[in-house]
Design a protein around this motif. Structure first.
Motif, mmCIF file in Angstrom:
data_model
loop_
_atom_site.group_PDB
_atom_site.id
_atom_site.type_symbol
_atom_site.label_atom_id
_atom_site.label_comp_id
_atom_site.label_asym_id
_atom_site.label_seq_id
_atom_site.Cartn_x
_atom_site.Cartn_y
_atom_site.Cartn_z
ATOM 1 N N VAL A 159 1.846 0.284 9.042
ATOM 2 C CA VAL A 159 0.981 1.258 8.380
ATOM 3 C C VAL A 159 1.778 2.496 7.983
ATOM 4 O O VAL A 159 1.624 3.021 6.875
ATOM 5 C CB VAL A 159 -0.202 1.628 9.301
ATOM 6 N N GLU A 160 2.641 2.983 8.871
ATOM 7 C CA GLU A 160 3.448 4.162 8.568
ATOM 8 C C GLU A 160 4.349 3.940 7.359
ATOM 9 O O GLU A 160 4.517 4.838 6.524
ATOM 10 C CB GLU A 160 4.298 4.535 9.789
ATOM 11 N N ASP A 161 4.924 2.744 7.249
ATOM 12 C CA ASP A 161 5.780 2.429 6.103
ATOM 13 C C ASP A 161 4.989 2.484 4.797
ATOM 14 O O ASP A 161 5.485 3.005 3.785
ATOM 15 C CB ASP A 161 6.407 1.045 6.273
ATOM 16 N N LEU A 194 -6.014 7.581 9.567
ATOM 17 C CA LEU A 194 -7.101 6.988 8.788
ATOM 18 C C LEU A 194 -6.719 5.607 8.283
ATOM 19 O O LEU A 194 -7.513 4.652 8.377
ATOM 20 C CB LEU A 194 -7.447 7.905 7.602
ATOM 21 N N ALA A 195 -5.514 5.479 7.753
ATOM 22 C CA ALA A 195 -5.054 4.179 7.253
ATOM 23 C C ALA A 195 -4.982 3.150 8.373
ATOM 24 O O ALA A 195 -5.370 1.991 8.193
ATOM 25 C CB ALA A 195 -3.682 4.341 6.592
ATOM 26 N N LEU A 196 -4.488 3.567 9.536
ATOM 27 C CA LEU A 196 -4.417 2.659 10.685
ATOM 28 C C LEU A 196 -5.810 2.211 11.099
ATOM 29 O O LEU A 196 -6.038 1.017 11.353
ATOM 30 C CB LEU A 196 -3.718 3.350 11.853
ATOM 31 N N THR A 197 -6.737 3.148 11.174
ATOM 32 C CA THR A 197 -8.110 2.814 11.563
ATOM 33 C C THR A 197 -8.741 1.847 10.582
ATOM 34 O O THR A 197 -9.372 0.858 10.974
ATOM 35 C CB THR A 197 -8.963 4.096 11.661
ATOM 36 N N ILE A 198 -8.580 2.122 9.295
ATOM 37 C CA ILE A 198 -9.162 1.252 8.274
ATOM 38 C C ILE A 198 -8.590 -0.150 8.370
ATOM 39 O O ILE A 198 -9.340 -1.142 8.379
ATOM 40 C CB ILE A 198 -8.906 1.846 6.867
#
Length: 280
Positions: A90-92, A108-112
């Motif tokens: 996700v971080e990448d 937010l991206a990780l949660t989604i």
């Protein structure tokens, strides 16, 4: 369950949510038929969607918190490796798309990604297992088994996917106004892409494009997962030997679908929020 119903009744039963709301004739309560569920209207609640989405969200928080508390710099366990791989992935994606400072975007991206992936994964559970369990529990409380509904894939409910899409849309509006100001945001709508002399046409294009973002997010996820669920239901209507012959290959292929849909929703969210931060 399939042997006790006609094919159309079986499909309808599996596509009907466990609905609670106010019926025009019967008052407040649970729907007993698909028609009653439809007649309850907008304010009815899909209890199964809420139950599974919230439950899977809590499982996500519990699992990642447990791994974070037990994390070690020594040789990590398989669970820590798995969670760290997801976080790095996700971080990448965030770092390659979002080039602004905002501490909310990566979490937010990780949660989604993880939450949608978990909800999508429920589609791999055989279609009759959990509804059959719900039916038996309902019978223990005196309910008619044909009136016990349980849809276990929240992302096959348009209400769930629209809810997530509208949450992202609210963030798009918030950051668009925060980063550019009300005047800057309205100027983007009014003066792009064709200049101030075609302001009405610009407004039409920009507003349609803006509203298309949550609609496309919601419908893409819903449509793919709903179609996948429908195929599993149709396979369940076949003879037992044919179910195993077809369900296993389709489930293996569907693993790619459920992962891809979670990834697409995450990436588009990052892209839309990056666009909200851009100042033209």
């Amino acid at each position: 369950m399939a042997s006790e119903m006609t094919s159309s009744a079986y499909i309808s039963h599996h596509l009907t949510n466990w609905t609670f709301g106010a019926h025009p004739e019967n008052g407040l309560g649970f729907a007993h038929t698909a028609q009653e569920a439809a007649e309850m209207g907008f304010w009815a609640i899909h209890v199964d969607t809420m139950l599974w989405s919230v439950g899977l969200g809590m499982f996500f928080i519990w699992m990642f918190r447990k791994v974070a508390k037990a994390a070690t710099s020594d040789v990590p366990g398989s669970t820590q490796n798995f969670v760290e791989t997801i976080i790095e992935f996700v971080e990448d994606n965030v770092s390659s798309i979002f080039h602004y400072k905002n501490a909310l975007i990566a979490p937010l991206a990780l949660t989604i990604f993880v939450w949608i992936f978990l909800m999508n994964t429920m589609d791999l559970v055989p279609v009759d297992w959990l509804p059959f369990l719900a039916q038996k529990i309902g019978e223990a409380f005196g309910a008619d088994p044909h009136h016990v509904y349980m849809k276990v894939v929240p992302t096959t409910d348009i209400n769930a996917t629209l809810g997530m899409a509208f949450a992202v849309f609210a963030l798009i509006l918030y950051y668009s106004i925060k980063m550019k100001g009300v005047g800057g945001f309205l100027a983007e709508l009014a003066f792009q892409p064709l200049g101030k002399w075609l302001l009405p046409f610009n407004l039409f294009l920009e507003i349609v494009g803006l509203l298309a973002k949550p609609v496309s997010l919601a419908l893409r996820l819903f449509g793919n997962m709903y179609a996948g669920e429908m195929i599993f239901i149709l396979i369940a209507l076949l003879p037992f030997w044919a179910q195993w012959l077809l369900s296993v290959p389709w489930a293996i292929f569907h693993i790619l679908v459920i992962t891809l849909q979670a990834f697409i929703f995450m990436v588009l969210t990052i892209v839309y929020l990056a666009m909200a931060h851009e100042d033209h």
